[in-house]
Design a protein around this motif. Sequence first.
Motif, PDB file in Angstrom:
ATOM      1  N   SER A  35       0.828  -1.188   0.000  1.00  0.00           N
ATOM      2  CA  SER A  35       0.000   0.000   0.000  1.00  0.00           C
ATOM      3  C   SER A  35       0.877   1.258   0.000  1.00  0.00           C
ATOM      4  N   ARG A  36       0.529   2.257  -0.787  1.00  0.00           N
ATOM      5  CA  ARG A  36       1.250   3.521  -0.993  1.00  0.00           C
ATOM      6  C   ARG A  36       2.516   3.353  -1.821  1.00  0.00           C
ATOM      7  N   ALA A  37       2.716   2.207  -2.436  1.00  0.00           N
ATOM      8  CA  ALA A  37       3.896   2.035  -3.277  1.00  0.00           C
ATOM      9  C   ALA A  37       3.782   2.863  -4.558  1.00  0.00           C
ATOM     10  N   GLY A  38       2.549   3.170  -4.967  1.00  0.00           N
ATOM     11  CA  GLY A  38       2.367   3.983  -6.170  1.00  0.00           C
ATOM     12  C   GLY A  38       1.606   3.283  -7.291  1.00  0.00           C
ATOM     13  N   LYS A  39       0.802   2.274  -6.981  1.00  0.00           N
ATOM     14  CA  LYS A  39       0.089   1.508  -8.006  1.00  0.00           C
ATOM     15  C   LYS A  39      -0.917   2.377  -8.760  1.00  0.00           C
ATOM     16  N   THR A  40      -1.721   3.127  -8.006  1.00  0.00           N
ATOM     17  CA  THR A  40      -2.782   3.910  -8.635  1.00  0.00           C
ATOM     18  C   THR A  40      -2.197   4.958  -9.580  1.00  0.00           C
ATOM     19  N   VAL A  41      -1.171   5.644  -9.105  1.00  0.00           N
ATOM     20  CA  VAL A  41      -0.549   6.683  -9.928  1.00  0.00           C
ATOM     21  C   VAL A  41       0.112   6.032 -11.150  1.00  0.00           C
ATOM     22  N   PHE A  42       0.749   4.884 -10.942  1.00  0.00           N
ATOM     23  CA  PHE A  42       1.416   4.180 -12.046  1.00  0.00           C
ATOM     24  C   PHE A  42       0.425   3.814 -13.148  1.00  0.00           C
ATOM     25  N   HIS A  98      -4.186  16.961  -7.240  1.00  0.00           N
ATOM     26  CA  HIS A  98      -3.948  16.252  -5.990  1.00  0.00           C
ATOM     27  C   HIS A  98      -3.796  14.769  -6.269  1.00  0.00           C
ATOM     28  N   TRP A  99      -3.178  14.051  -5.306  1.00  0.00           N
ATOM     29  CA  TRP A  99      -2.953  12.622  -5.508  1.00  0.00           C
ATOM     30  C   TRP A  99      -4.282  11.882  -5.400  1.00  0.00           C
ATOM     31  N   PRO A 100      -4.474  10.882  -6.241  1.00  0.00           N
ATOM     32  CA  PRO A 100      -5.753  10.152  -6.217  1.00  0.00           C
ATOM     33  C   PRO A 100      -5.860   9.232  -5.005  1.00  0.00           C
ATOM     34  N   GLU A 101      -7.045   8.695  -4.786  1.00  0.00           N
ATOM     35  CA  GLU A 101      -7.270   7.675  -3.758  1.00  0.00           C
ATOM     36  C   GLU A 101      -6.461   6.429  -4.103  1.00  0.00           C
ATOM     37  N   SER A 102      -5.843   5.812  -3.095  1.00  0.00           N
ATOM     38  CA  SER A 102      -4.988   4.658  -3.345  1.00  0.00           C
ATOM     39  C   SER A 102      -5.790   3.385  -3.557  1.00  0.00           C
ATOM     40  N   THR A 103      -5.085   2.376  -4.031  1.00  0.00           N
ATOM     41  CA  THR A 103      -5.673   1.049  -4.228  1.00  0.00           C
ATOM     42  C   THR A 103      -6.190   0.476  -2.916  1.00  0.00           C
ATOM     43  N   ARG A 104      -7.444  -0.002  -2.906  1.00  0.00           N
ATOM     44  CA  ARG A 104      -8.015  -0.637  -1.715  1.00  0.00           C
ATOM     45  C   ARG A 104      -8.298  -2.113  -1.968  1.00  0.00           C
ATOM     46  N   THR A 330       9.690   3.215  -7.051  1.00  0.00           N
ATOM     47  CA  THR A 330       8.851   4.332  -7.495  1.00  0.00           C
ATOM     48  C   THR A 330       9.329   5.657  -6.900  1.00  0.00           C
ATOM     49  N   LYS A 331       8.703   6.735  -7.342  1.00  0.00           N
ATOM     50  CA  LYS A 331       8.955   8.092  -6.836  1.00  0.00           C
ATOM     51  C   LYS A 331      10.394   8.521  -7.040  1.00  0.00           C
ATOM     52  N   ALA A 332      11.004   8.097  -8.148  1.00  0.00           N
ATOM     53  CA  ALA A 332      12.386   8.477  -8.439  1.00  0.00           C
ATOM     54  C   ALA A 332      12.516   9.989  -8.589  1.00  0.00           C
ATOM     55  N   ASP A 333      11.402  10.672  -8.802  1.00  0.00           N
ATOM     56  CA  ASP A 333      11.469  12.132  -8.918  1.00  0.00           C
ATOM     57  C   ASP A 333      11.765  12.790  -7.565  1.00  0.00           C
ATOM     58  N   HIS A 334      11.811  12.026  -6.489  1.00  0.00           N
ATOM     59  CA  HIS A 334      12.262  12.566  -5.200  1.00  0.00           C
ATOM     60  C   HIS A 334      13.778  12.649  -5.149  1.00  0.00           C
ATOM     61  N   LEU A 335      14.422  12.112  -6.183  1.00  0.00           N
ATOM     62  CA  LEU A 335      15.874  12.139  -6.264  1.00  0.00           C
ATOM     63  C   LEU A 335      16.301  12.808  -7.559  1.00  0.00           C
ATOM     64  N   ALA A 371       9.521   7.182 -12.034  1.00  0.00           N
ATOM     65  CA  ALA A 371       8.455   7.994 -11.444  1.00  0.00           C
ATOM     66  C   ALA A 371       7.337   8.010 -12.473  1.00  0.00           C
ATOM     67  N   ALA A 372       6.181   7.537 -12.092  1.00  0.00           N
ATOM     68  CA  ALA A 372       5.059   7.512 -13.018  1.00  0.00           C
ATOM     69  C   ALA A 372       4.639   8.942 -13.348  1.00  0.00           C
ATOM     70  N   LEU A 373       4.745   9.818 -12.351  1.00  0.00           N
ATOM     71  CA  LEU A 373       4.378  11.218 -12.546  1.00  0.00           C
ATOM     72  C   LEU A 373       5.404  12.090 -11.845  1.00  0.00           C
ATOM     73  N   ARG A 374       6.118  12.876 -12.644  1.00  0.00           N
ATOM     74  CA  ARG A 374       7.137  13.724 -12.028  1.00  0.00           C
ATOM     75  C   ARG A 374       6.484  14.889 -11.312  1.00  0.00           C
TER      76      ARG A 374
HETATM   77  P1  GDP Z   1      -1.046   2.695  -4.010  1.00  0.00           P
HETATM   78  O1  GDP Z   1      -1.478   2.535  -2.592  1.00  0.00           O
HETATM   79  O2  GDP Z   1       0.008   1.693  -4.364  1.00  0.00           O
HETATM   80  O3  GDP Z   1      -2.164   2.734  -4.999  1.00  0.00           O
HETATM   81  O4  GDP Z   1      -0.259   4.096  -4.072  1.00  0.00           O
HETATM   82  P2  GDP Z   1      -0.656   5.449  -4.846  1.00  0.00           P
HETATM   83  O5  GDP Z   1      -0.529   5.275  -6.314  1.00  0.00           O
HETATM   84  O6  GDP Z   1      -1.930   5.969  -4.336  1.00  0.00           O
HETATM   85  O7  GDP Z   1       0.546   6.375  -4.359  1.00  0.00           O
HETATM   86  C1  GDP Z   1       0.723   6.675  -3.002  1.00  0.00           C
HETATM   87  C2  GDP Z   1       1.362   8.030  -2.880  1.00  0.00           C
HETATM   88  O8  GDP Z   1       2.704   7.978  -3.350  1.00  0.00           O
HETATM   89  C3  GDP Z   1       0.706   9.118  -3.713  1.00  0.00           C
HETATM   90  O9  GDP Z   1      -0.378   9.674  -3.028  1.00  0.00           O
HETATM   91  C4  GDP Z   1       1.841  10.091  -3.889  1.00  0.00           C
HETATM   92  O10 GDP Z   1       2.000  10.890  -2.739  1.00  0.00           O
HETATM   93  C5  GDP Z   1       3.041   9.189  -4.004  1.00  0.00           C
HETATM   94  N1  GDP Z   1       3.413   8.881  -5.400  1.00  0.00           N
HETATM   95  C6  GDP Z   1       3.009   7.840  -6.166  1.00  0.00           C
HETATM   96  N2  GDP Z   1       3.596   7.869  -7.379  1.00  0.00           N
HETATM   97  C7  GDP Z   1       4.398   8.955  -7.390  1.00  0.00           C
HETATM   98  C8  GDP Z   1       5.300   9.527  -8.357  1.00  0.00           C
HETATM   99  O11 GDP Z   1       5.488   9.049  -9.489  1.00  0.00           O
HETATM  100  N3  GDP Z   1       5.972  10.656  -7.948  1.00  0.00           N
HETATM  101  C9  GDP Z   1       5.809  11.211  -6.716  1.00  0.00           C
HETATM  102  N4  GDP Z   1       6.504  12.303  -6.405  1.00  0.00           N
HETATM  103  N5  GDP Z   1       4.985  10.695  -5.805  1.00  0.00           N
HETATM  104  C10 GDP Z   1       4.285   9.594  -6.125  1.00  0.00           C
END
Ligand code: GDP
Length: 467
Positions: A35-42, A98-104, A330-335, A371-374
């Motif tokens: 959870s919060r790994a970035g699936k939804t954004v990816f 804003h960041w979307p709702e995460s995977t549930r 994920t989140k390579a844009d933090h670096l 990073a799925a979204l920079r």
């Molecule tokens: P899920 O629980 O795996 O579905 O995770 P989400 O896709 O909801 O991502 C969780 C959080 O990680 C988001 O709300 C963002 O804060 C952060 N995040 C995810 N992808 C990225 C990315 O590509 N770049 C950045 N900067 N943050 C991200």
Amino acid sequence: SSLVDGVSRGAETVTDKVSETLFDPTIRLGVTGLSRAGKTVFITALVAGLMNRNRMVQLEAERDGRIQSAFLQPQPDDTVPRFDFETHLAALTGPNPHWPESTRAVSELRLSLLVRPSGFLSGLKGPRRVHLDIVDYPGEWLLDLALLDKTYAQWSSDALERIQQRPQAAEFLAVSAQSDGGLPHDEPRAQALAATFANYLQTARRDGYSDCTPGRFLLPGDLAGSPVLTFAPLAAGKAPRGSLAREMERRFEAYKTRVVKPFFRDHFARIDRQVVLVDALTAIHNGPPAVEDMRRGLSDILAAFRPGRNAFLTRLLRGKRVEKILFAATKADHLHHHQHRQMADIIQALTNEAQSRAQFSGAETAALSIAALRATTEEMRTHNGADLPCVRGTLLDSGRQAAFYPGALPQDPQHLLAPARQGAQTWLDGEFQAMNFAPAALTLLPGEGPPHVRLDRAIEFLIGDRL
Ligand code: GDP
């Protein structure tokens, strides 16, 4: 009735398969991660990226101009929730990003691509249609695979041992110390135990621990409050008929057969290609225990891709296997990109161990930092005479702009992983910061690069050979 269910679903799948293989090729892509790994954004970025095909130069079929169009279609599975692409995209790209709702829970989306064939056929044949069925599911559910091999007593003693030292578990341990499993079953007591245990799992997960099974305790969906989720580990002891311990054991077994197995049968067993997303930065920020825990969690997740080790899965898959697995930090844009190599090396090292042992039964694997979204841009800043590679973005909590240097990642990943494995509690060479950036409005200037980091490389690895 569940048997009848299974049979009719089985029949449907068979006819589905026939029509799919006879006509259009289908790729079933699993997307997972804790959870919060970035699936939804990816997934949102992947689908938007393929639909717009903006800055996807590492995707060969796109570079060759062979992708004519990409469009969403009704998915093949009528009872699986649809991945809510439009809402997620609107969150990320609206006037107030804003960041979307995460995977549930598990969800699915079909993206169909019209692709011209490559090579000498390109002039002769019309475009083909290729379906990409994306299946999003929590990585926590994969961790549950390990439960299948355990009895309630084994699971209890493992779980209790693991959490003894964790401050997050203090309340649960106190409640469980007062609970004698040998006494007659009492529903309020069972509920109190389950609730404090679920609370512990939630807090531990928030603090960066990944070994938080049973996975459905974190993301219960419509099972919330049902007996199958109302159990907790109990210390070994007598368990006469009608006792609390006996009932807990029964529910643990029900969880395995009614929750864990159906997930593997209905979803996991049908996946062709898989991406496993890992938020390594947050774990590193949380310190060595969280990194060690991430290593173990990842290795447990990977166990699902080495089915030889699990009798249930071996029977289920009957030789079918996942063809490709991508491990993506994920989140390579933090670096700053100066540090991306180190990040990929860490992921590679984390997965190597498991890979060399069994090669994931023949699956092709790769490790990338993406990073799925920079949400940031890069800049160099001088600090005490040294150049620091920073990233700049909008801070999530204050809305202010800030440039930020997270800290040095070691050249050799073992400098992180070894102390973690040996039980270090803090990093010796200083701290590693994590930041939460808001998604950037899509205002990147020319020269600032694409709106993602290596998302196109990830897609090329996962499906490029089928386009
Ligand atoms: P899920 O629980 O795996 O579905 O995770 P989400 O896709 O909801 O991502 C969780 C959080 O990680 C988001 O709300 C963002 O804060 C952060 N995040 C995810 N992808 C990225 C990315 O590509 N770049 C950045 N900067 N943050 C991200």
